[in-house]
Design a protein around this motif. Structure first.
Motif, PDB file in Angstrom:
ATOM      1  N   TRP A 179      15.420  39.116  43.144  1.00 47.27           N
ATOM      2  CA  TRP A 179      15.775  40.450  43.320  1.00 47.27           C
ATOM      3  C   TRP A 179      16.910  40.553  43.665  1.00 47.27           C
ATOM      4  O   TRP A 179      18.039  41.484  43.209  1.00 47.27           O
ATOM      5  N   GLN A 180      17.612  39.915  44.501  1.00 52.78           N
ATOM      6  CA  GLN A 180      19.169  39.904  44.895  1.00 52.78           C
ATOM      7  C   GLN A 180      20.192  39.695  43.705  1.00 52.78           C
ATOM      8  O   GLN A 180      21.162  40.166  43.671  1.00 52.78           O
ATOM      9  N   ASP A 181      19.691  38.643  42.903  1.00 54.23           N
ATOM     10  CA  ASP A 181      20.392  38.218  41.981  1.00 54.23           C
ATOM     11  C   ASP A 181      20.872  39.257  40.872  1.00 54.23           C
ATOM     12  O   ASP A 181      21.648  39.626  40.199  1.00 54.23           O
ATOM     13  N   VAL A 182      19.448  39.904  40.716  1.00 55.83           N
ATOM     14  CA  VAL A 182      19.361  40.858  39.657  1.00 55.83           C
ATOM     15  C   VAL A 182      20.117  42.177  40.054  1.00 55.83           C
ATOM     16  O   VAL A 182      21.065  42.751  39.296  1.00 55.83           O
ATOM     17  N   GLN A 183      20.181  42.633  41.233  1.00 58.58           N
ATOM     18  CA  GLN A 183      21.052  43.604  41.952  1.00 58.58           C
ATOM     19  C   GLN A 183      22.501  43.324  41.778  1.00 58.58           C
ATOM     20  O   GLN A 183      23.136  44.492  41.840  1.00 58.58           O
ATOM     21  N   THR A 184      22.800  42.065  42.002  1.00 60.22           N
ATOM     22  CA  THR A 184      24.178  41.763  41.969  1.00 60.22           C
ATOM     23  C   THR A 184      24.680  41.437  40.283  1.00 60.22           C
ATOM     24  O   THR A 184      26.148  41.335  40.134  1.00 60.22           O
ATOM     25  N   SER A 185      23.911  41.607  39.484  1.00 59.32           N
ATOM     26  CA  SER A 185      24.289  41.320  38.099  1.00 59.32           C
ATOM     27  C   SER A 185      25.026  42.373  37.295  1.00 59.32           C
ATOM     28  O   SER A 185      24.528  43.782  38.014  1.00 59.32           O
ATOM     29  N   ASN A 186      25.920  42.308  36.472  1.00 60.90           N
ATOM     30  CA  ASN A 186      26.726  43.645  35.972  1.00 60.90           C
ATOM     31  C   ASN A 186      25.708  44.423  34.976  1.00 60.90           C
ATOM     32  O   ASN A 186      25.714  45.424  35.213  1.00 60.90           O
TER      33      ASN A 186
ATOM     34  N   LYS B  98      23.960  46.758  37.659  1.00 62.58           N
ATOM     35  CA  LYS B  98      24.834  47.721  37.961  1.00 62.58           C
ATOM     36  C   LYS B  98      25.411  48.837  37.032  1.00 62.58           C
ATOM     37  O   LYS B  98      25.244  49.728  37.272  1.00 62.58           O
ATOM     38  N   LYS B  99      25.499  48.385  35.565  1.00 67.72           N
ATOM     39  CA  LYS B  99      25.694  49.196  34.705  1.00 67.72           C
ATOM     40  C   LYS B  99      24.475  50.145  34.615  1.00 67.72           C
ATOM     41  O   LYS B  99      24.509  51.533  34.144  1.00 67.72           O
ATOM     42  N   THR B 100      23.217  49.560  34.465  1.00 69.54           N
ATOM     43  CA  THR B 100      22.195  50.332  34.246  1.00 69.54           C
ATOM     44  C   THR B 100      21.854  51.207  35.234  1.00 69.54           C
ATOM     45  O   THR B 100      21.359  52.570  35.032  1.00 69.54           O
ATOM     46  N   GLN B 101      22.140  50.782  36.700  1.00 68.44           N
ATOM     47  CA  GLN B 101      22.053  51.874  37.814  1.00 68.44           C
ATOM     48  C   GLN B 101      22.823  52.810  37.553  1.00 68.44           C
ATOM     49  O   GLN B 101      22.624  54.080  37.865  1.00 68.44           O
ATOM     50  N   GLU B 102      24.121  52.605  37.344  1.00 65.41           N
ATOM     51  CA  GLU B 102      24.984  53.738  37.206  1.00 65.41           C
ATOM     52  C   GLU B 102      24.839  54.635  36.017  1.00 65.41           C
ATOM     53  O   GLU B 102      24.912  56.141  36.396  1.00 65.41           O
ATOM     54  N   THR B 103      24.175  54.214  34.931  1.00 65.88           N
ATOM     55  CA  THR B 103      23.720  55.203  33.912  1.00 65.88           C
ATOM     56  C   THR B 103      22.881  55.972  34.184  1.00 65.88           C
ATOM     57  O   THR B 103      22.871  57.254  33.910  1.00 65.88           O
ATOM     58  N   LEU B 104      21.673  55.398  34.659  1.00 64.33           N
ATOM     59  CA  LEU B 104      20.520  55.975  35.320  1.00 64.33           C
ATOM     60  C   LEU B 104      21.177  57.279  36.437  1.00 64.33           C
ATOM     61  O   LEU B 104      20.325  58.513  36.399  1.00 64.33           O
ATOM     62  N   SER B 105      21.950  56.824  37.056  1.00 63.47           N
ATOM     63  CA  SER B 105      22.385  57.648  38.226  1.00 63.47           C
ATOM     64  C   SER B 105      23.148  58.985  37.480  1.00 63.47           C
ATOM     65  O   SER B 105      22.647  60.131  37.755  1.00 63.47           O
ATOM     66  N   GLN B 106      23.941  58.746  36.681  1.00 68.88           N
ATOM     67  CA  GLN B 106      24.368  59.783  35.784  1.00 68.88           C
ATOM     68  C   GLN B 106      23.430  60.625  35.033  1.00 68.88           C
ATOM     69  O   GLN B 106      23.707  61.840  35.108  1.00 68.88           O
ATOM     70  N   ALA B 107      22.690  60.118  34.440  1.00 74.88           N
ATOM     71  CA  ALA B 107      21.649  60.842  33.882  1.00 74.88           C
ATOM     72  C   ALA B 107      20.722  61.598  34.670  1.00 74.88           C
ATOM     73  O   ALA B 107      20.477  62.638  34.301  1.00 74.88           O
ATOM     74  N   GLY B 108      20.541  61.013  35.897  1.00 76.26           N
ATOM     75  CA  GLY B 108      19.763  61.908  36.930  1.00 76.26           C
ATOM     76  C   GLY B 108      20.601  62.989  37.330  1.00 76.26           C
ATOM     77  O   GLY B 108      19.905  64.215  37.597  1.00 76.26           O
ATOM     78  N   GLN B 109      21.870  62.945  37.480  1.00 77.21           N
ATOM     79  CA  GLN B 109      22.810  63.900  37.801  1.00 77.21           C
ATOM     80  C   GLN B 109      22.571  64.908  36.868  1.00 77.21           C
ATOM     81  O   GLN B 109      22.702  66.439  37.109  1.00 77.21           O
TER      82      GLN B 109
END
Length: 150
Positions: free
Chosen positions: A99-106, A109-120
């Motif tokens: 899970w730590q490896d997944v969270q540090t993968s690019n 991070k890109k998916t999290q950023e995209t979902l965050s923007q979509a949520g906003q």
């Protein structure tokens, strides 16, 4: 001395094998046990015999390496048992590390950023729609015929 802790010398004639069953394989037949009736083009009987001998040696080395690996795995299991590391503990550690490896993968991070923007953007859209509905309801309350409903 048990087989898990014995030191295996790969240069010895028996290569640390517990049994000598592999030394009983006839060199003439090789690993498959079948002597070819016809030789491939460009291969002499002498060359074929050398290749069969080499194949037998390589297969013996492979078997030796398998036995060494098995002994090492047993030894590692014994060490883990002595350290109190259970398969469940190892599984938990592997999942946590994964899970730590997944969270540090690019990609994460890109998916999290995209979902965050979509949520906003979704939140802003709902706010806008909510404001519009509130305004329309307020406008409807101000109309003269709305008093008869309430």
């Amino acid at each position: 001395m048990d087989s898990a802790s014995q030191d295996i010398n790969l240069n010895s004639p028996n290569k640390g094998l517990v049994s000598d069953s592999l030394s009983e394989v006839p060199a003439e037949t090789g690993a498959s046990g079948v002597t070819p009736v016809t030789l491939p083009p460009g291969l002499t009987e002498e060359e074929a015999e050398e290749l069969r001998t080499e194949l037998t040696k390589v297969e013996e080395e492979i078997q030796t390496l398998r036995q060494v690996l098995l002994a090492k795995e047993r030894h590692a299991s014994e060490l883990k048992r002595k350290l109190g590391l259970s398969p469940l503990t190892e599984l938990k550690q592997n999942i946590s590390k994964g899970w730590q490896d997944v969270q540090t993968s690019n990609a994460y991070k890109k998916t999290q950023e995209t979902l965050s923007q979509a949520g906003q953007k979704t939140s802003a859209a709902f706010t806008t729609v909510g404001s519009a509905i509130s305004r329309k309801l307020g406008d409807m309350r101000a109309l003269p015929f709305s008093n008869s409903f309430g």
